[in-house]
Write a protein that holds these residues in place. Structure first.
Motif, PDB file in Angstrom:
ATOM      1  N   PRO A 122     116.071 -60.553  27.435  1.00 11.05           N
ATOM      2  CA  PRO A 122     115.412 -61.106  28.619  1.00 11.05           C
ATOM      3  C   PRO A 122     115.343 -62.634  28.555  1.00 11.05           C
ATOM      4  CG  PRO A 122     113.739 -60.412  27.058  1.00 11.05           C
ATOM      5  CD  PRO A 122     115.075 -60.187  26.397  1.00 11.05           C
ATOM      6  N   GLY A 160     125.616 -56.308  32.118  1.00  6.01           N
ATOM      7  CA  GLY A 160     124.793 -55.521  31.187  1.00  6.01           C
ATOM      8  C   GLY A 160     125.196 -54.051  31.183  1.00  6.01           C
ATOM      9  N   GLN A 175     116.984 -46.968  31.642  1.00  4.40           N
ATOM     10  CA  GLN A 175     118.397 -46.828  32.059  1.00  4.40           C
ATOM     11  C   GLN A 175     119.333 -47.022  30.871  1.00  4.40           C
ATOM     12  OE1 GLN A 175     119.231 -49.481  35.351  1.00  4.40           O
ATOM     13  NE2 GLN A 175     117.303 -49.011  36.338  1.00  4.40           N
TER      14      GLN A 175
HETATM   15  P1  NAD Z   1     114.801 -57.000  32.712  1.00 10.47           P
HETATM   16  O1  NAD Z   1     114.681 -55.620  32.201  1.00 10.47           O
HETATM   17  O2  NAD Z   1     114.841 -57.238  34.156  1.00 10.47           O
HETATM   18  O3  NAD Z   1     116.118 -57.681  32.134  1.00 10.47           O
HETATM   19  C1  NAD Z   1     116.381 -57.733  30.751  1.00 10.47           C
HETATM   20  C2  NAD Z   1     117.866 -57.852  30.526  1.00 10.47           C
HETATM   21  O4  NAD Z   1     118.489 -56.667  31.018  1.00 10.47           O
HETATM   22  C3  NAD Z   1     118.530 -59.010  31.279  1.00 10.47           C
HETATM   23  O5  NAD Z   1     119.546 -59.562  30.475  1.00 10.47           O
HETATM   24  C4  NAD Z   1     119.138 -58.315  32.495  1.00 10.47           C
HETATM   25  O6  NAD Z   1     120.254 -58.977  33.023  1.00 10.47           O
HETATM   26  C5  NAD Z   1     119.539 -56.989  31.894  1.00 10.47           C
HETATM   27  N1  NAD Z   1     119.669 -55.920  32.875  1.00 10.47           N
HETATM   28  C6  NAD Z   1     119.039 -55.777  34.069  1.00 10.47           C
HETATM   29  N2  NAD Z   1     119.464 -54.662  34.703  1.00 10.47           N
HETATM   30  C7  NAD Z   1     120.387 -54.083  33.888  1.00 10.47           C
HETATM   31  C8  NAD Z   1     121.180 -52.917  33.986  1.00 10.47           C
HETATM   32  N3  NAD Z   1     121.119 -52.118  35.055  1.00 10.47           N
HETATM   33  N4  NAD Z   1     122.001 -52.609  32.959  1.00 10.47           N
HETATM   34  C9  NAD Z   1     122.058 -53.395  31.857  1.00 10.47           C
HETATM   35  N5  NAD Z   1     121.338 -54.531  31.727  1.00 10.47           N
HETATM   36  C10 NAD Z   1     120.512 -54.868  32.723  1.00 10.47           C
HETATM   37  O7  NAD Z   1     113.619 -57.812  32.015  1.00 10.47           O
HETATM   38  P2  NAD Z   1     113.260 -59.352  32.167  1.00 10.47           P
HETATM   39  O8  NAD Z   1     112.591 -59.561  33.468  1.00 10.47           O
HETATM   40  O9  NAD Z   1     114.444 -60.185  31.817  1.00 10.47           O
HETATM   41  O10 NAD Z   1     112.216 -59.538  30.964  1.00 10.47           O
HETATM   42  C11 NAD Z   1     110.887 -59.243  31.058  1.00 10.47           C
HETATM   43  C12 NAD Z   1     110.583 -57.937  30.385  1.00 10.47           C
HETATM   44  O11 NAD Z   1     110.983 -57.982  29.013  1.00 10.47           O
HETATM   45  C13 NAD Z   1     109.113 -57.626  30.357  1.00 10.47           C
HETATM   46  O12 NAD Z   1     108.894 -56.284  30.713  1.00 10.47           O
HETATM   47  C14 NAD Z   1     108.730 -57.865  28.915  1.00 10.47           C
HETATM   48  O13 NAD Z   1     107.581 -57.176  28.488  1.00 10.47           O
HETATM   49  C15 NAD Z   1     109.944 -57.446  28.200  1.00 10.47           C
HETATM   50  N6  NAD Z   1     109.971 -58.004  26.847  1.00 10.47           N
HETATM   51  C16 NAD Z   1     109.710 -57.175  25.786  1.00 10.47           C
HETATM   52  C17 NAD Z   1     109.688 -57.680  24.487  1.00 10.47           C
HETATM   53  C18 NAD Z   1     109.416 -56.794  23.300  1.00 10.47           C
HETATM   54  O14 NAD Z   1     109.734 -57.189  22.182  1.00 10.47           O
HETATM   55  N7  NAD Z   1     108.847 -55.608  23.478  1.00 10.47           N
HETATM   56  C19 NAD Z   1     109.938 -59.033  24.282  1.00 10.47           C
HETATM   57  C20 NAD Z   1     110.197 -59.839  25.384  1.00 10.47           C
HETATM   58  C21 NAD Z   1     110.218 -59.317  26.665  1.00 10.47           C
END
Ligand code: NAD
Length: 490
Positions: free
Chosen positions: A155, A217, A240
């Motif tokens: 993210p 992704g 997903q």
């Molecule tokens: P997101 O899930 O929207 O995106 C994360 C990543 O996934 C991005 O690179 C995005 O391009 C990719 N992605 C989106 N749709 C996809 C798909 N259909 N197939 C494959 N890849 C896809 O999350 P975000 O908005 O970038 O980040 C925020 C989230 O991350 C929050 O929910 C946060 O809690 C979480 N987070 C968790 C941790 C942890 O260690 N638990 C750490 C940091 C952030």
């Protein structure tokens, strides 16, 4: 420094900077002022295919996996050193790209990423395999082998740290990696790939392919030649990822997902000022865009007024400012979409009956950037939207309680289980409540301890698997048993 920097948004595949095969790119917009920083390669399936083949070729010919662990160690330490040598450039890039204060980008993000890469580099020639206690006529070796090609999707909130938590153990263990950074903050990951090459990580071993989730992704998560997918992001997309792993080649899937962490302050908390500072500081750090932020604050009713008075006195310290100014502690939210999401949650809090004590508005509009005031809601109920859903912004929800069993029940009443906090001077209560909380990490009388030596990850829908510590090697290695018959002549 900012005027001298050239921001390169092209992918790094097989050791080369390349445009997307389609020729397409997208604007990389700075949340600091809404301006376009550069163009980023809009990668899609063809680019992912190219990166995966490069990674596979590198893995098969053992240019990296075949090196002795001590050799990989030396190169990884050089990589970590190079990150520090470029610390100012990386920190400013991170701030321009994602909006966090430059002083934290430098002191936290760059340092932690470098430390993580150094730690796994140093660890890899100190981890031994096992021999099982079998019968005298047999020898059973239990060895660890790299899984092969690791896909990584991260993210935007801590771009370098989230990437390094995965690439460091994966590379140290001898895998090849294809990293897809967030489309909202791809620039530092791309620079990390340049520096990895400079450090001596061979071409093809560490590839970075920027692009949108659905376009770059998904092809990575669905790829038949990727052996493992390590994902950090939202719970929605994390689910997903597990489906895509199952639909394709049953690649190993590891997910670090969202949180709605409870922070419970009892009336016998040993240091109220420290508890207030931690509660407020942790939710406003990184503009509230932290998965482990303690966004639900449960305060024992008898101290709530005193607690809130102290908390409100601290709020002005977190007034947003230009994140490139060294004094700024709260910067911009990553983009307009995220800002609008946070403002929508604030509206829902108001309309569901929570009482706004501070903030609640967009600010610094004249900059063209995306800033929201630090916001505190009182009189929140656990069933309100702002107490149930991850806001991922500078919004603290305050709830009060009178009964220990009831507050633990409410704290656990969430789909998430990433972290939790407990503040009390009673040792029994601290241990009892810490045990009862369903979370991957419980903080007692602090909320900011963090070290590469300890695992990080969640229970329930906060994900599957753990980053950091030696446990992370479990994700990027296969366990092999080799039985050897011993017909001993003596
Ligand atoms: P997101 O899930 O929207 O995106 C994360 C990543 O996934 C991005 O690179 C995005 O391009 C990719 N992605 C989106 N749709 C996809 C798909 N259909 N197939 C494959 N890849 C896809 O999350 P975000 O908005 O970038 O980040 C925020 C989230 O991350 C929050 O929910 C946060 O809690 C979480 N987070 C968790 C941790 C942890 O260690 N638990 C750490 C940091 C952030």
């Amino acid at each position: 420094m900012t005027t001298e920097m050239r921001l390169d948004g092209r992918a790094v595949i097989n050791g080369e900077r390349v445009a997307a095969r389609s020729g397409q790119s997208f604007d990389c917009i700075s949340p600091v002022d809404g301006r376009i920083l550069t163009q980023v390669a809009r990668s899609s399936e063809a680019d992912i295919d190219a990166a995966v083949s490069a990674a596979r070729a590198a893995f098969e010919d053992r240019r990296w996996s075949g090196l002795a662990p001590a050799q990989r160690k030396r190169i990884m330490i050089k990589f970590a050193d190079l990150l520090l040598a470029h610390a100012d450039e990386l920190a400013i890039t991170e701030t321009l790209d994602m909006g966090k204060p430059v002083k934290y980008a430098r002191a936290v993000d760059v340092n932690s990423a470098s430390n993580c890469i150094r730690w796994y580099g140093e660890a890899v020639d100190k981890v031994y395999d096992e021999i099982a206690p079998t019968s005298r006529n047999a020898l059973a070796l239990i060895t660890r082998e790299p899984v092969g090609v690791v896909g990584v999707i991260v993210p935007w909130n801590y771009p370098m740290i989230m990437a390094s938590w995965k690439i460091a153990p994966a590379l140290a263990a001898g895998n090849s990696v294809v990293l897809k950074p967030s489309e909202k903050s791809p620039l530092t990951a791309l620079r990390m790939a340049d520096l990895a090459l400079q450090a001596g990580i061979p071409a093809g071993v560490f590839n970075v392919v920027p692009g949108y989730g659905a376009e770059a992704g998904s092809p990575l998560a669905l790829h038949m030649d990727v052996d493992c997918i390590a994902f950090t992001g939202s719970t929605r997309v994390g689910k997903q990822i597990h489906v895509m792993a199952g639909q394709s080649n049953l690649k190993r899937a590891w997910t670090e997902l969202g949180g709605k962490s409870p922070n419970i302050v009892f009336a016998d908390c040993p240091d109220l000022d420290k508890a207030v500072q931690a509660a407020v500081g942790s939710i406003f750090f990184n503009q509230g865009e932290s998965c482990n932020a303690p966004s639900r604050l449960f305060v024992e009713a008898s101290i709530k007024d005193r607690f809130l008075e102290k908390a409100l006195a601290l709020v002005p310290d977190f007034a947003p400012g230009n994140p490139l100014d060294k004094g700024t502690v709260m910067g911009a939210l990553v983009d307009k979409v995220q800002m609008d999401t946070v403002l929508r949650y604030i509206e829902s809090g108001k309309s569901e009956g929570a009482k706004i004590l501070a903030g609640g508005e967009q600010t610094m509009r004249e900059t063209g950037g995306f800033y929201v005031q630090p916001t505190i809601f009182d009189e929140v109920r656990n069933d309100m939207t702002i107490a149930r859903e991850e806001i991922f912004g500078p919004v603290l929800s305050v709830l009060s309680f009178t009964d220990t069993a009831e507050v633990v029940r409410q704290a656990n009443q969430t789909i998430y289980g990433l972290q939790a906090g407990v503040w009390t001077r009673d040792l029994n209560k601290a241990h009892g409540v810490a045990r009862a909380l369903r979370a991957g990490t419980v903080h007692v009388n602090q909320y900011d301890e963090d070290d590469i030596t300890v695992p990080f990850g969640g229970f329930k829908q906060s994900g599957v698997g753990r980053d950091k510590s030696l446990h992370a090697f479990d994700k990027y290695t296969e366990t092999k048993t080799t039985w050897i018959r011993i017909d001993s002549p003596v």
